[in-house]
Motif scaffolding. Structure first.
Motif, mmCIF file in Angstrom:
data_model
loop_
_atom_site.group_PDB
_atom_site.id
_atom_site.type_symbol
_atom_site.label_atom_id
_atom_site.label_comp_id
_atom_site.label_asym_id
_atom_site.label_seq_id
_atom_site.Cartn_x
_atom_site.Cartn_y
_atom_site.Cartn_z
ATOM 1 N N GLY A 191 57.852 25.092 40.110
ATOM 2 C CA GLY A 191 56.476 25.095 39.631
ATOM 3 C C GLY A 191 55.539 25.800 40.572
ATOM 4 O O GLY A 191 54.354 25.516 40.587
ATOM 5 N N LYS A 192 56.058 26.691 41.393
ATOM 6 C CA LYS A 192 55.156 27.450 42.258
ATOM 7 C C LYS A 192 55.402 28.934 42.056
ATOM 8 O O LYS A 192 56.401 29.481 42.509
ATOM 9 N N GLY A 193 54.473 29.536 41.377
ATOM 10 C CA GLY A 193 54.639 30.952 41.096
ATOM 11 C C GLY A 193 53.735 31.778 41.983
ATOM 12 O O GLY A 193 52.712 31.309 42.478
ATOM 13 N N LYS A 194 54.171 33.013 42.187
ATOM 14 C CA LYS A 194 53.314 33.946 42.904
ATOM 15 C C LYS A 194 52.863 34.997 41.908
ATOM 16 O O LYS A 194 53.685 35.600 41.213
ATOM 17 N N LEU A 195 51.566 35.185 41.844
ATOM 18 C CA LEU A 195 51.039 36.104 40.845
ATOM 19 C C LEU A 195 50.372 37.287 41.529
ATOM 20 O O LEU A 195 49.612 37.115 42.483
ATOM 21 N N GLU A 196 50.693 38.470 41.029
ATOM 22 C CA GLU A 196 50.087 39.673 41.594
ATOM 23 C C GLU A 196 49.486 40.527 40.492
ATOM 24 O O GLU A 196 50.121 40.755 39.467
ATOM 25 N N LEU A 197 48.278 40.993 40.718
ATOM 26 C CA LEU A 197 47.691 42.003 39.832
ATOM 27 C C LEU A 197 47.570 43.286 40.633
ATOM 28 O O LEU A 197 47.041 43.267 41.738
ATOM 29 N N ARG A 198 48.096 44.373 40.068
ATOM 30 C CA ARG A 198 48.033 45.633 40.781
ATOM 31 C C ARG A 198 47.257 46.642 39.961
ATOM 32 O O ARG A 198 47.727 47.098 38.919
ATOM 33 N N ASN A 199 46.065 46.933 40.427
ATOM 34 C CA ASN A 199 45.267 47.997 39.835
ATOM 35 C C ASN A 199 45.133 47.855 38.308
ATOM 36 O O ASN A 199 45.357 48.798 37.566
ATOM 37 N N VAL A 200 44.759 46.661 37.864
ATOM 38 C CA VAL A 200 44.693 46.387 36.435
ATOM 39 C C VAL A 200 43.364 46.877 35.859
ATOM 40 O O VAL A 200 42.300 46.655 36.450
#
Ligand SMILES: Nc1ncnc2c1ncn2[C@@H]1O[C@H](COP(=O)(O)OP(=O)(O)O)[C@@H](O)[C@H]1O
Ligand SMILES: [Mg+2]
Lengths: 285, 299
Positions: free
Chosen positions: B19-28
């Motif tokens: 239940g531990k996610g890593k979220l990344e947004l790249r140049n959205v």
């Protein structure tokens, strides 16, 4: 006295009232009964005015008083023909109404969920919708082989358009976050239809049904008056009124009218009851 | 059935690591409308949400916070750029990301219990007594054990929010996304909900993205505060909130909290001014412009 007083406090058992007692204790019921009684008294006075003072009140003075209507009613009550009228009208209303529900609900839902379906079928639907059901009567008398079938068709039309519009509007106004939440939790298109769209549209389906039922009664009675005297399809409460008119019995006309009122009330009560059964969460409003 | 590769922790996440996610947004980038009606909402949006952190996102109303949520949840697709959850690209909605919506999205025709059961029943990944036990455990956790057979309309605003939390938690998402979840609650209930939610978070430390427009709320809850700019929106500033955990309300009046608050306020104020002068009030713009000129010639 002093010895019984503590007992009173100890006996704090809640008195369970029966359904019937609850029904009788309902203030709403008594207000309704009082209102109807007052109306009857005013009506009686109004239509007997002539005999008391020598000149007639407009409108109400020409209607037979409720006591005379009651006498006329008691006369027709034991007759099989009167009940036959009830039966025939009810049968037609139910046939038209049920077929309108059966076709209208899926059609409305299809319009709501499928863009292509909507693009193709909505425009012709919208052109046909404003045509009043009674304007269909002559055409359907020509098209359909029997009078009975044309009455059924016109009745069907009356409810169909209302039901479709309500279902479509209801399904389109479902909160998009319900759909999104379901999607997040893994719902397929089919899941979303059965678990979100359908229950979400239920209130509008019942609204459409209630309004549609009213229209169905209007249409059936008018259709019966127009075509009921014919050889193929006779009877019905509409024809009952027409027949009384031809026979010159003012009291019977009123009996017919009140019968229709009662029939309509019974039908809409049935729909409301079904609504509370099918939508328990709505009972809490 | 949408089973994404990223949803590794879907079966009973009792272990602390799940239940531990890593979220990344790249140049959205994301905009709405065609051609001349086109409005860019998000531009060059890059951010990382660390596993087990509560990241608060704050920004002026209408800047695109809900749009950001829609993109991460997979309800909308970005025009360009990447969104990665534990390294896997996000392609659509799935139960590894649960959204608690701005307005309640409990299904009105289901009781609290049935609402919580909705997700697992759809997927069939938890059944029978195990499901029943889990639902009861979660409803108990959010203090709704006695209200499980009530319909949403019978619950108060705060209870509805808690039922919604339970409904999201039973799906064991890698990340919880909350879009102004306590907006519309009265001040008292809101504070209670913040405290309650904080306790819940500190217990599980499930990765959380918390969108809000209330600065106090953000500072009270978050490990990291992301301040958004005006539209077209990007990340304007990231503030690490170093207040100790478990958090208490009185920490909000500490000098440290005050420092964070001022830092964020400055940015927010600047953005608000920028939005204001640009949003058609020409006179205000010209006044500001002239003042700027005078200041320059004076100095
Ligand atoms: N589906 C959409 N179509 C067109 N414009 C949209 C849509 N969704 C949001 N927008 C626009 O994007 C902007 C940001 O909206 P939103 O993300 O709801 O802001 P916030 O949640 O920060 O208040 C608004 O100006 C809104 O008009
Ligand atoms: Mg928003």
């Amino acid at each position: 006295m002093a010895t019984t007083a503590p007992n009173v406090y100890n006996q704090r058992t809640v008195v369970r009232r029966t359904r019937w007692q609850k029904f009788l204790a309902n203030k709403k019921l008594w207000r309704g009964v009082t209102a109807i009684l007052c109306t009857l008294v005013l009506w009686e006075i109004g239509s007997r005015w002539d005999e008391w003072f020598g000149f007639r009140l407009p409108f109400i003075g020409f209607i037979p008083p409720p006591s005379d209507v009651m006498v006329a009613w008691l006369e027709v009550l034991p007759k099989i023909g009167y009940w036959q009228s009830w039966y025939l009208s009810f049968k037609r209303v139910l046939a038209g109404f049920l077929s309108a529900m059966l076709l209208g609900i899926p059609f409305g839902l299809a319009l709501a969920v499928n863009r292509y379906f909507r693009d193709i079928f909505f425009p012709p639907f919208e052109v046909l919708r404003p045509i009043p059901p009674l304007a269909w009567v002559p055409a359907s008398l020509i098209f359909w082989p029997t009078n009975e079938m044309s009455i059924a068709f016109v009745t069907f039309l009356g409810a169909f358009f209302t039901i479709v519009i309500n279902v479509l509007g209801g399904a389109r106004s479902i909160d998009i976050s319900y759909l999104r939440a379901a999607q997040s939790m893994g719902a397929t298109q089919l899941d979303m239809f059965w678990r979100i769209v359908l229950p979400g549209t239920l209130p509008s389906i019942f609204t459409g049904a209630a309004v549609g039922m009213g229209i169905t009664w209007e249409v059936v009675l008018a259709a019966e008056m127009i075509s009921g005297g014919g050889t193929q399809a006779g009877g019905g409460l509409g024809f009952f009124i027409w027949n009384s008119y031809m026979g010159g019995s003012l009291e019977q006309i009123v009996v017919g009218m009140i019968s229709i009122g009662i029939a309509g009330y019974l039908s809409s009560s049935a729909i409301r009851y079904l609504g509370t059964v099918c939508m328990p969460w709505r009972r809490l409003f | 059935m949408t089973v994404t590769p990223a949803s590794s922790g879907e079966h009973e996440a009792q272990g602390p690591a799940s239940g531990k996610g890593k979220l990344e947004l790249r140049n959205v980038n994301k905009g709405y409308g065609e051609a001349w009606e086109r409005q860019e909402v998000l531009t060059h949006m890059s951010l990382t949400i660390a596993p087990g952190d509560l990241t608060a996102v704050i920004g002026p109303s209408g800047c695109g916070k809900s749009t950001l949520v829609d993109l991460i949840a997979g309800f909308e697709r970005p025009d360009s750029g990447e969104i990665l959850l534990n390294g896997e690209p996000v392609t659509g909605p799935a139960h590894d990301r649960m959204v608690v919506f701005q307005e309640t999205a409990l299904l009105p025709w289901l009781t609290a219990y049935q609402n919580v059961a909705f997700g697992p029943k759809l997927r069939g990944d938890l059944k029978g007594e195990a499901l029943d036990a889990e639902i009861n455990r979660l409803l108990d956790k959010v203090g709704l054990a006695e209200f499980k057979d009530k319909y949403p309309i019978q619950l108060s605003g705060g209870m509805q929010r808690r039922a919604e939390l339970a409904r999201a938690m039973i799906n064991n998402p890698l990340i919880m996304i909350m879009d102004e979840p306590f907006r519309g609650l009265d001040a008292m209930t809101r504070e209670l909900m913040q405290e309650f939610f904080l306790k819940l978070f500190e217990e599980t430390r499930r990765t959380n993205l918390f969108v809000t427009s209330e600065l106090d709320e953000a500072i009270f809850l978050a490990d990291r505060l992301i301040v958004l700019s005006n539209r077209p929106t990007s990340v304007r500033e990231t503030i690490e909130i170093g207040l100790p955990r478990p958090r208490e309300f009185h920490m909000l009046s500490s000098p440290e909290a005050f420092k964070y608050k001022r830092q964020a306020m400055e940015v927010l104020h600047e953005e608000a001014m920028r939005g204001f002068t640009r949003s058609g009030d020409q006179q205000a713009f010209l006044d500001a412009y002239r003042k700027g000129d005078e200041a320059q010639s004076d100095g």
